[in-house]
Motif scaffolding. Structure first.
Motif, PDB file in Angstrom:
ATOM      1  N   ARG A   1       1.193  18.579  48.854  1.00 50.31           N
ATOM      2  CA  ARG A   1       1.845  17.544  49.662  1.00 50.31           C
ATOM      3  C   ARG A   1       0.880  17.025  50.728  1.00 50.31           C
TER       4      ARG A   1
ATOM      5  N   ASP B   1      -1.943  14.839  49.332  1.00 46.93           N
ATOM      6  CA  ASP B   1      -1.571  13.445  49.071  1.00 46.93           C
ATOM      7  C   ASP B   1      -1.509  12.635  50.364  1.00 46.93           C
TER       8      ASP B   1
ATOM      9  N   TYR C   1       2.992  15.510  42.972  1.00 45.01           N
ATOM     10  CA  TYR C   1       1.860  15.209  43.845  1.00 45.01           C
ATOM     11  C   TYR C   1       0.563  15.182  43.042  1.00 45.01           C
TER      12      TYR C   1
ATOM     13  N   ALA D   1       1.334  11.427  40.350  1.00 45.41           N
ATOM     14  CA  ALA D   1       2.689  10.876  40.263  1.00 45.41           C
ATOM     15  C   ALA D   1       2.716   9.669  39.319  1.00 45.41           C
TER      16      ALA D   1
ATOM     17  N   THR E   1       3.088   9.972  47.692  1.00 43.34           N
ATOM     18  CA  THR E   1       2.476  10.603  46.515  1.00 43.34           C
ATOM     19  C   THR E   1       1.228   9.796  46.140  1.00 43.34           C
TER      20      THR E   1
END
Ligand code: ADP
Ligand code: ASP
Ligand code: MG
Length: 425
Positions: free
Chosen positions: A64, A67, A108, A111, A147
């Motif tokens: 996460r 990204d 992530y 995507a 993302t």
């Protein structure tokens, strides 16, 4: 008057001077009366530098946060380009992927775009302004987290926006004059293609020709978006990716057999050694790998040694997924019952692509002869209707590409292909 989506890659916006040059190009299209939506990549090698930086902080960064970090690159270039356009007297506004309505799934780092709702982009066009959109990023509507679409993903942003806005054309501006019969960085005598079909471009992209991202070509084919790949450093006409026949060419003439030679240095090979040669073991191995979210490419199973009842299974995968796949398989070693794992990332893949090979015998024979004459050993082979791929040692890949390119008479007699910028990273 047309609606044009223009995408500028990293090497086209590498520094302030380049950004001003791109701004000029955008305003020229605008002043010619077109509506223009621009998609930008991060400046130069920014994305690689951010990845390196994260690696220095931790070997396994949370995806996460990765990204969020990587989307920063495109925010820098989009705002600077908007400023540069503004400075030329044309109104321009920049938007993040989220603001532009690029909706993705939750994965992530790779995507997929599931919807594009570009109402703010439409409003901006309607006001007569240029809309600039950060490439390579979107938002997952469930978590509201940003993302990224995978490396090279700005190409996909551009085509997805072009499809959603029903643009007349999607222009991909890069550091070479179009799609060539091979990467001009390796084969200076490569020839620029005037046109290439979606299917051939799809195989080229899937085989590692990073001139266009694979998903972008899938998207373009599905929505029939004409894509014009060209240089931001010259005014030459580039390559049109389309299924429309060339009106200037005699269609009764035979099409060329081969479109080009692609190469890929980004894969690794895992060999599962000593697998019990009984039904269900291969299924288990690939279930485990798939369960870890890893896509595999080629597979080879050796003939089992009858005395031992054991066999070896080798497969290739993106090197970036090497650690994940190895960990997953090791965790399942007891239940699968293999003896050991070998990991090899010093491999290269060469692919020969052409719709004409469907109806022409002898293409494989000629390919293998060219490789053998160049003294290059083949480790794995796979084929599709319009592609033959082989795995070689990484350090003989460039020689292999040049030998095959020459054997299929793809070399241009004219000037060498120009590489205008970029580091090839
Ligand atoms: P951008 O930053 O503009 O997205 P990329 O580096 O992603 O540019 O893609 C452009 C590069 O793709 C070229 O500089 C070239 O080295 C490479 N490339 C690989 N295969 C081909 C091909 N068949 N034709 C043209 N370029 C190719
Ligand atoms: N900046 C991203 C990358 O380097 C996306 C792109 O350039 O298309 O992969
Ligand atoms: Mg690219």
């Amino acid at each position: 008057m047309a609606l044009i989506v223009q995408k500028y890659g990293g090497s086209s916006v590498a520094d302030a001077t380049s950004i001003k040059r791109v701004a000029k190009r955008v305003t020229e299209a605008k002043k010619a009366g077109h509506d223009v939506v621009v998609v930008v990549s991060a400046m130069g090698d920014t994305t690689d530098e951010l990845i390196d930086l994260a690696q220095q902080v931790t070997p396994l960064p949370p995806q996460r946060e990765m990204d969020i970090l990587l989307t920063a690159g495109e925010r820098i270039s989009m705002s600077l380009l908007a400023m540069a356009i503004h400075n030329l007297g044309v109104e321009a506004k920049s938007f993040t992927g989220q603001q532009a309505g690029v909706i993705t799934d939750e994965v992530y780092g790779k995507a997929r775009i599931i919807d594009v709702t570009p109402s703010r982009i439409r409003d901006t066009i309607a006001r007569g302004e240029v809309a600039i959109v950060a490439g390579f990023q979107g938002v997952n509507p469930t978590t509201n987290d940003v993302t990224t679409l995978g490396r090279g993903g700005s190409d996909t942003t551009a085509v997805a926006l072009a499809a959603s806005l029903k643009a007349d054309v999607c222009e991909i501006y890069t550091d070479v004059d179009g799609v060539f019969t091979a990467d001009p960085r390796i084969v200076p005598s490569a020839r620029k293609l005037d046109r290439i079909s979606y299917d051939e471009m799809l195989e080229m992209a899937a085989s590692g020709a990073k001139i266009l991202m694979l998903r972008c070509v899938e998207y373009a084919r599905r929505y029939e978006v004409p894509v014009h790949v060209r240089s931001s450093f010259s005014t030459h006409t580039g390559t049109l990716v389309t299924n429309e026949p060339d009106p200037s060419k005699d269609t009764t003439m035979e099409q060329p057999i081969i479109a080009g030679v692609a190469h890929d240095r980004s894969e690794a090979k895992i060999t599962v050694v000593g697998v019990p040669d009984v039904p269900g073991k291969a299924a288990r191995i690939f279930e485990v790998v798939a369960g870890a979210g890893v896509n595999i490419d080629m597979i080879v199973q050796n003939v089992s040694a009858a005395a031992t009842g054991l066999t070896d299974i080798s497969f290739t995968l993106p090197a970036t997924d090497g650690a994940t796949a190895t960990q997953a398989l090791t965790a399942h070693q007891p239940d699968i019952g293999f003896q050991s794992l070998q990991y090899d990332d010093a491999i290269g893949k060469l692919s020969l692509i052409g719709a004409g090979m469907k109806s022409h015998p002898g293409v494989s024979a000629r390919l293998f002869a060219a490789l053998s004459e160049a003294g290059i050993n083949i480790e794995m082979i796979s084929t599709s209707e319009i592609r033959i791929s082989v795995v070689t040692r990484a350090d003989s890949l460039d020689d292999a590409v040049r030998a095959v390119h020459t054997a299929f008479e793809l070399d241009s007699e004219q000037d060498e292909a120009v590489v205008y910028g970029g580091t090839g990273r």
